[in-house]
Design a protein around this motif. Structure first.
Motif, PDB file in Angstrom:
ATOM      1  N   TYR A 122       9.191  14.094 -11.752  1.00 14.63           N
ATOM      2  CA  TYR A 122      10.054  13.725 -10.626  1.00 14.63           C
ATOM      3  C   TYR A 122       9.689  12.298 -10.247  1.00 14.63           C
ATOM      4  O   TYR A 122       8.588  12.036  -9.763  1.00 14.63           O
ATOM      5  CB  TYR A 122       9.784  14.703  -9.481  1.00 14.63           C
ATOM      6  N   HIS A 123      10.595  11.366 -10.519  1.00 17.98           N
ATOM      7  CA  HIS A 123      10.344   9.949 -10.290  1.00 17.98           C
ATOM      8  C   HIS A 123      11.037   9.493  -9.015  1.00 17.98           C
ATOM      9  O   HIS A 123      12.224   9.763  -8.824  1.00 17.98           O
ATOM     10  CB  HIS A 123      10.895   9.117 -11.449  1.00 17.98           C
ATOM     11  N   VAL A 124      10.312   8.790  -8.159  1.00 19.01           N
ATOM     12  CA  VAL A 124      10.892   8.210  -6.954  1.00 19.01           C
ATOM     13  C   VAL A 124      10.526   6.730  -6.924  1.00 19.01           C
ATOM     14  O   VAL A 124       9.342   6.385  -6.871  1.00 19.01           O
ATOM     15  CB  VAL A 124      10.369   8.887  -5.664  1.00 19.01           C
ATOM     16  N   TRP A 125      11.534   5.877  -6.987  1.00 24.66           N
ATOM     17  CA  TRP A 125      11.315   4.443  -6.815  1.00 24.66           C
ATOM     18  C   TRP A 125      11.675   4.136  -5.373  1.00 24.66           C
ATOM     19  O   TRP A 125      12.687   4.631  -4.848  1.00 24.66           O
ATOM     20  CB  TRP A 125      12.213   3.653  -7.766  1.00 24.66           C
ATOM     21  N   PHE A 126      10.858   3.334  -4.701  1.00 22.53           N
ATOM     22  CA  PHE A 126      11.090   3.077  -3.281  1.00 22.53           C
ATOM     23  C   PHE A 126      10.473   1.754  -2.856  1.00 22.53           C
ATOM     24  O   PHE A 126       9.642   1.170  -3.545  1.00 22.53           O
ATOM     25  CB  PHE A 126      10.532   4.219  -2.420  1.00 22.53           C
ATOM     26  N   ASP A 127      10.903   1.296  -1.692  1.00 23.45           N
ATOM     27  CA  ASP A 127      10.298   0.153  -1.023  1.00 23.45           C
ATOM     28  C   ASP A 127       9.797   0.631   0.327  1.00 23.45           C
ATOM     29  O   ASP A 127      10.192   1.700   0.807  1.00 23.45           O
ATOM     30  CB  ASP A 127      11.328  -0.971  -0.826  1.00 23.45           C
ATOM     31  N   LEU A 128       8.942  -0.162   0.932  1.00 17.45           N
ATOM     32  CA  LEU A 128       8.503   0.128   2.294  1.00 17.45           C
ATOM     33  C   LEU A 128       9.435  -0.581   3.267  1.00 17.45           C
ATOM     34  O   LEU A 128       9.952  -1.664   2.971  1.00 17.45           O
ATOM     35  CB  LEU A 128       7.058  -0.343   2.501  1.00 17.45           C
ATOM     36  N   LYS A 129       9.651   0.038   4.401  1.00 17.53           N
ATOM     37  CA  LYS A 129      10.504  -0.571   5.424  1.00 17.53           C
ATOM     38  C   LYS A 129       9.874  -1.875   5.898  1.00 17.53           C
ATOM     39  O   LYS A 129       8.636  -2.012   5.900  1.00 17.53           O
ATOM     40  CB  LYS A 129      10.693   0.382   6.600  1.00 17.53           C
ATOM     41  N   PRO A 130      10.712  -2.842   6.296  1.00 20.81           N
ATOM     42  CA  PRO A 130      10.176  -4.104   6.825  1.00 20.81           C
ATOM     43  C   PRO A 130       9.199  -3.842   7.967  1.00 20.81           C
ATOM     44  O   PRO A 130       9.433  -2.987   8.817  1.00 20.81           O
ATOM     45  CB  PRO A 130      11.423  -4.845   7.325  1.00 20.81           C
ATOM     46  N   GLY A 131       8.101  -4.559   7.937  1.00 15.45           N
ATOM     47  CA  GLY A 131       7.094  -4.429   8.985  1.00 15.45           C
ATOM     48  C   GLY A 131       6.040  -3.365   8.713  1.00 15.45           C
ATOM     49  O   GLY A 131       5.056  -3.275   9.451  1.00 15.45           O
ATOM     50  N   ILE A 132       6.218  -2.556   7.692  1.00 17.97           N
ATOM     51  CA  ILE A 132       5.218  -1.531   7.349  1.00 17.97           C
ATOM     52  C   ILE A 132       4.214  -2.165   6.393  1.00 17.97           C
ATOM     53  O   ILE A 132       4.565  -2.551   5.280  1.00 17.97           O
ATOM     54  CB  ILE A 132       5.859  -0.290   6.687  1.00 17.97           C
TER      55      ILE A 132
END
Length: 119
Positions: free
Chosen positions: A4-14
């Motif tokens: 199970y692959h999840v590509w993601f970014d962190l929200k601005p400011g995190i």
């Protein structure tokens, strides 16, 4: 094995350490309660325009479809915005999910002469 692959970014400011710690806590808990077999958190070394993928990648492995289905059902019952999963939702953005399964031996005849990584 189900991947199970999840590509993601962190929200601005995190901040990265805080965001990845949140994701890591959730994934460690999934493994601790036997809802996943194992996981890895990865950082994409490429950036735009070289890479079109998000900055981070979580690879979660499940023993089989039954374990994945049970984990999804239990998370739905707990609430996707509740608990550790809810904390993850608060720090990630732009996530994309793909599910892969391990192929059976793609070269069942070793006498076919294929050599891995031979140049």
């Amino acid at each position: 094995m189900i991947h199970y692959h999840v590509w993601f970014d962190l929200k601005p400011g995190i901040p990265e350490p805080e965001g990845l710690a949140t994701v890591g806590r959730f994934l460690k808990n999934l493994c601790a309660i036997d809802e996943a077999a194992t996981f890895q958190l990865l950082r994409n070394k490429g950036g735009p325009p070289r890479s079109k993928l998000s900055r981070y990648h979580a690879l979660i492995q499940f023993v089989d479809d039954a374990q994945l289905a049970a984990a999804m059902k239990k998370q739905t019952e707990r609430g996707i915005h509740a608990g550790l999963h809810g904390e993850v939702i608060e720090v990630v953005t732009d996530f994309h999910v793909e599910i892969f399964t391990t192929l059976e031996d793609p070269a069942p005849n070793p006498s076919a002469g294929l050599q891995a990584c031979e140049i």
